[in-house]
Design an enzyme around this catalytic site. Structure first.
Site, PDB file in Angstrom:
ATOM      1  N   LYS A  17      11.789 -10.721 -12.605  1.00 54.33           N
ATOM      2  CA  LYS A  17      11.051  -9.594 -12.012  1.00 54.33           C
ATOM      3  C   LYS A  17      11.812  -8.322 -12.344  1.00 54.33           C
ATOM      4  O   LYS A  17      13.039  -8.323 -12.434  1.00 54.33           O
ATOM      5  CB  LYS A  17      10.986  -9.768 -10.489  1.00 54.33           C
ATOM      6  CG  LYS A  17       9.861  -9.027  -9.828  1.00 54.33           C
ATOM      7  CD  LYS A  17       8.579  -9.849  -9.788  1.00 54.33           C
ATOM      8  CE  LYS A  17       7.456  -9.062  -9.159  1.00 54.33           C
ATOM      9  NZ  LYS A  17       6.248  -9.863  -8.988  1.00 54.33           N
ATOM     10  N   GLY A  20      -8.445  -7.338   4.171  1.00 53.51           N
ATOM     11  CA  GLY A  20      -8.047  -6.694   2.920  1.00 53.51           C
ATOM     12  C   GLY A  20      -9.130  -6.891   1.878  1.00 53.51           C
ATOM     13  O   GLY A  20      -9.365  -8.013   1.420  1.00 53.51           O
ATOM     14  N   GLY A  25      -9.524  -5.334  -1.259  1.00 52.15           N
ATOM     15  CA  GLY A  25      -9.146  -4.619  -2.476  1.00 52.15           C
ATOM     16  C   GLY A  25      -9.571  -5.386  -3.706  1.00 52.15           C
ATOM     17  O   GLY A  25     -10.592  -6.086  -3.710  1.00 52.15           O
ATOM     18  N   VAL A  56      -8.528  -8.087  -5.076  1.00 62.56           N
ATOM     19  CA  VAL A  56      -8.693  -9.532  -4.907  1.00 62.56           C
ATOM     20  C   VAL A  56      -9.630  -9.837  -3.736  1.00 62.56           C
ATOM     21  O   VAL A  56     -10.580 -10.629  -3.875  1.00 62.56           O
ATOM     22  CB  VAL A  56      -7.321 -10.222  -4.688  1.00 62.56           C
ATOM     23  CG1 VAL A  56      -7.519 -11.729  -4.534  1.00 62.56           C
ATOM     24  CG2 VAL A  56      -6.374  -9.940  -5.843  1.00 62.56           C
TER      25      VAL A  56
HETATM   26  P1  NAD Z   1      -5.217  -3.931  -3.444  1.00 57.35           P
HETATM   27  O1  NAD Z   1      -4.226  -2.844  -3.217  1.00 57.35           O
HETATM   28  O2  NAD Z   1      -6.269  -3.772  -4.474  1.00 57.35           O
HETATM   29  O3  NAD Z   1      -5.970  -4.289  -2.078  1.00 57.35           O
HETATM   30  C1  NAD Z   1      -5.338  -4.364  -0.859  1.00 57.35           C
HETATM   31  C2  NAD Z   1      -6.370  -4.004   0.194  1.00 57.35           C
HETATM   32  O4  NAD Z   1      -5.784  -4.216   1.465  1.00 57.35           O
HETATM   33  C3  NAD Z   1      -6.787  -2.525   0.129  1.00 57.35           C
HETATM   34  O5  NAD Z   1      -8.190  -2.427   0.199  1.00 57.35           O
HETATM   35  C4  NAD Z   1      -6.111  -1.910   1.346  1.00 57.35           C
HETATM   36  O6  NAD Z   1      -6.843  -0.834   1.907  1.00 57.35           O
HETATM   37  C5  NAD Z   1      -6.061  -3.091   2.283  1.00 57.35           C
HETATM   38  N1  NAD Z   1      -5.035  -3.036   3.305  1.00 57.35           N
HETATM   39  C6  NAD Z   1      -3.765  -2.583   3.207  1.00 57.35           C
HETATM   40  N2  NAD Z   1      -3.125  -2.741   4.376  1.00 57.35           N
HETATM   41  C7  NAD Z   1      -4.003  -3.293   5.221  1.00 57.35           C
HETATM   42  C8  NAD Z   1      -3.939  -3.713   6.570  1.00 57.35           C
HETATM   43  N3  NAD Z   1      -2.834  -3.570   7.293  1.00 57.35           N
HETATM   44  N4  NAD Z   1      -5.034  -4.253   7.127  1.00 57.35           N
HETATM   45  C9  NAD Z   1      -6.186  -4.414   6.415  1.00 57.35           C
HETATM   46  N5  NAD Z   1      -6.300  -4.041   5.129  1.00 57.35           N
HETATM   47  C10 NAD Z   1      -5.231  -3.491   4.541  1.00 57.35           C
HETATM   48  O7  NAD Z   1      -4.345  -5.243  -3.715  1.00 57.35           O
HETATM   49  P2  NAD Z   1      -4.824  -6.585  -4.413  1.00 57.35           P
HETATM   50  O8  NAD Z   1      -4.488  -6.534  -5.845  1.00 57.35           O
HETATM   51  O9  NAD Z   1      -6.196  -6.892  -3.971  1.00 57.35           O
HETATM   52  O10 NAD Z   1      -3.813  -7.623  -3.755  1.00 57.35           O
HETATM   53  C11 NAD Z   1      -3.993  -8.082  -2.440  1.00 57.35           C
HETATM   54  C12 NAD Z   1      -2.859  -9.008  -2.069  1.00 57.35           C
HETATM   55  O11 NAD Z   1      -2.814 -10.113  -2.979  1.00 57.35           O
HETATM   56  C13 NAD Z   1      -1.476  -8.374  -2.150  1.00 57.35           C
HETATM   57  O12 NAD Z   1      -0.649  -8.917  -1.144  1.00 57.35           O
HETATM   58  C14 NAD Z   1      -0.968  -8.794  -3.501  1.00 57.35           C
HETATM   59  O13 NAD Z   1       0.437  -8.793  -3.565  1.00 57.35           O
HETATM   60  C15 NAD Z   1      -1.535 -10.180  -3.586  1.00 57.35           C
HETATM   61  N6  NAD Z   1      -1.689 -10.656  -4.953  1.00 57.35           N
HETATM   62  C16 NAD Z   1      -2.499  -9.980  -5.816  1.00 57.35           C
HETATM   63  C17 NAD Z   1      -2.636 -10.437  -7.122  1.00 57.35           C
HETATM   64  C18 NAD Z   1      -3.545  -9.742  -8.086  1.00 57.35           C
HETATM   65  O14 NAD Z   1      -3.877 -10.328  -9.128  1.00 57.35           O
HETATM   66  N7  NAD Z   1      -3.987  -8.523  -7.810  1.00 57.35           N
HETATM   67  C19 NAD Z   1      -1.952 -11.598  -7.536  1.00 57.35           C
HETATM   68  C20 NAD Z   1      -1.151 -12.284  -6.621  1.00 57.35           C
HETATM   69  C21 NAD Z   1      -1.029 -11.800  -5.327  1.00 57.35           C
END
Ligand code: NAD
Length: 360
Positions: A90, A188, A190, A192
Site C-alpha cells: 500500500k 452509504g 456512493g 459501491v
Molecule cells: P464513496 O465515497 O463513493 O461512497 C461512500 C458513501 O457513503 C457516500 O455517498 C457518502 O456520502 C456516504 N457516507 C459517508 N459517511 C457516511 C455515514 N456516516 N453514514 C452514511 N453514509 C455515509 O465510496 P465507495 O467507493 O462507494 O466505497 C464505499 C466503501 O466501500 C468504503 O468503505 C470503501 O473503502 C469500501 N470499498 C470500496 C471499493 C471500491 O471499489 N470503490 C472497494 C473495496 C472497498
C-alpha cells in the site's frame, strides 16, 4: 530530479504495534514536486505487492506510517483470500486531496513506483481518482486500474462481489436461494452502495436506505421504491440484512447489541472497531461477511482486468467471492469460531502454502 527513497530500518519500524515483519517500507520525498509519501511492502510470497495509493492529510508522519503498515498487511490477506497471485502493499501520499494534487506530484510518485521495477503495483484508493491514476501512469508502468490499461473504476466489480456475498449469506443463514421478501438496510449510497442497492432491488429485496448526502438518498428512494432512515439508525433498522457501504467502521460494542438484522454483509472497509466485535456478532447469532472477503471484487478487477483479458473471466472470479464466503461460513459453524477469524486463518493458510512451495 530530486526524488529520494529511503528504507525505514527494522529498528525504526519495530516500535509500531502494526509492524508485522513487513518486508520493506520506503519513505519518499521530492521537495520540488511537494511529494511526501510512503510505500509499504508487507509480503510478496504470492507475487508482487499490490494495493492502492491513498492520499490523506495525516496529522503526523507517524500516523501515515501506521496507516501504511496496517493497510499493506490487510492487502496481503485480501489478495491471498481472493486467490490472486499478488502480495500485499500500500502507498500513502501525505497531503490534502482537495488542495495538494498536481501533475508534478503524481509524476514524482509514479517515478518512485517505477524505480521498484514492479515489486509494488499501485491503484486507486481513498483520495485518489481515475484522473490521478492516469497522470501517475505517465511515469510508471505499474499503475493499474486506469481506463487505458484495465477496466477503469473498480466499484462495479466491488458491488458485484458484495451482491454475490450477500446471496451466499442469505443461503447460509435463511436457506433461501433468492432475496424475495427480505429487507436490506443499505448504509452509504456512493459508488459501491448505490450499485449494491440496485442489484438488491432487482433481486426482489425491499430496501431501507441512508446516506449523509440527501441527494443520494432521494435518488435511491425514487429508483428503488426504498424507505429512508437516518444514517446513524441504519444498523438498527427493522431489516433482515444490514449492508454497510459507507466509510469507516460502525460495528462496535455499542452498535452490535442494537442490530436487528441476522446478516451483516457490505462493502465498507474495516467494519469491526476491534477484533472482539467479531465474537460479539457471533454471540448474537449475526452472520458477518468479513469485509476484506466480500469487498475484494475491486482488487480482483484491478489485478485481472488487463488489456486483452476477458471481462467474463474477471466477473467469474468476482462472483466466486460467494463460494469463498460460503466456505468461511461453513467452517465458522463447524469450529464455532467467528467468521472474521476463519477468514484470517484461510488467508494465512494460503500464504503458508505459497511460502512452503517457494522453499521446496
Ligand atoms: P464513496 O465515497 O463513493 O461512497 C461512500 C458513501 O457513503 C457516500 O455517498 C457518502 O456520502 C456516504 N457516507 C459517508 N459517511 C457516511 C455515514 N456516516 N453514514 C452514511 N453514509 C455515509 O465510496 P465507495 O467507493 O462507494 O466505497 C464505499 C466503501 O466501500 C468504503 O468503505 C470503501 O473503502 C469500501 N470499498 C470500496 C471499493 C471500491 O471499489 N470503490 C472497494 C473495496 C472497498
Amino acid at each position: 530530479m530530486s526524488l529520494s527513497m529511503n528504507m525505514l530500518s527494522q529498528s525504526q519500524l519495530s516500535g509500531f504495534s502494526d509492524f508485522d515483519d513487513h518486508q520493506t517500507v520506503y519513505t519518499i520525498r521530492d521537495d520540488a514536486a511537494a511529494l511526501n509519501a510512503l510505500i509499504a511492502i508487507h509480503d510478496t510470497s504470492l507475487g508482487p505487492a499490490m494495493g492502492g495509493c491513498r492520499m490523506w492529510k495525516y496529522d503526523a508522519h507517524d500516523a501515515a506510517i501506521v496507516d501504511a503498515l496496517r493497510l499493506s498487511r490487510g492487502m496481503t490477506c485480501k489478495n491471498a483470500l481472493a486467490g490472486l497471485h499478488y502480495g500485499g502493499g500500500k502507498a500513502v501520499i501525505i497531503g490534502d486531496p482537495h488542495s495538494d494534487k498536481s501533475n508534478d506530484l503524481f509524476h514524482a510518485f509514479g517515478r518512485a513506483v517505477e524505480s521498484l521495477s514492479g515489486q509494488y503495483i499501485t491503484a486507486e484508493d481513498v483520495g485518489i481518482n481515475a484522473d490521478d491514476m492516469a497522470v501517475m501512469s505517465e511515469t510508471t508502468a505499474y499503475a493499474r486500474g486506469t481506463k487505458t490499461n484495465g477496466l477503469g473504476d473498480p466499484s462495479p466489480y466491488t458491488a458485484l462481489g458484495v451482491f454475490h456475498g450477500i446471496l451466499a449469506a442469505v443461503r447460509h443463514r435463511f436457506g433461501a436461494t433468492d432475496l424475495t421478501g427480505l429487507t436490506a438496510s443499505v448504509k452509504g449510497l456512493g459508488h459501491v452502495g448505490m450499485r449494491v442497492a440496485a442489484k438488491l432491488h432487482l433481486a426482489g429485496a425491499r430496501l431501507i436506505v441512508s446516506d449523509i448526502n440527501q441527494a443520494n438518498v432521494d435518488k435511491a428512494v425514487k429508483a428503488f421504491a426504498a424507505r429512508q432512515t437516518e444514517a446513524d439508525e441504519a444498523h438498527r433498522a427493522d431489516a433482515d440484512l444490514f449492508v454497510p457501504c459507507a466509510l469507516g467502521g460502525g460495528l462496535n460494542a455499542e452498535t452490535i447489541p442494537q442490530i436487528k438484522a441476522r446478516i451483516v454483509a457490505g462493502a465498507a472497509n474495516n467494519q469491526l472497531a476491534e477484533p472482539d466485535d467479531a465474537t460479539r456478532l457471533m454471540d448474537r447469532g449475526i452472520l458477518y461477511a468479513p469485509d476484506y472477503a466480500i469487498n475484494a471484487g475491486g482488487v480482483i478487477a484491478v489485478a485481472l482486468g488487463r488489456p486483452g483479458s476477458k471481462v467474463s473471466d474477471v466477473t467469474a472470479k468476482v462472483e466466486a467471492i460467494g463460494a469463498t464466503l460460503a466456505a468461511i461460513f461453513t467452517r465458522a459453524d463447524l469450529e464455532n469460531r467467528p467468521t472474521a477469524e476463519i477468514a484470517d486463518r484461510l488467508a494465512q493458510e494460503r500464504l503458508a502454502a505459497a511460502r512452503a512451495r517457494a522453499a521446496a
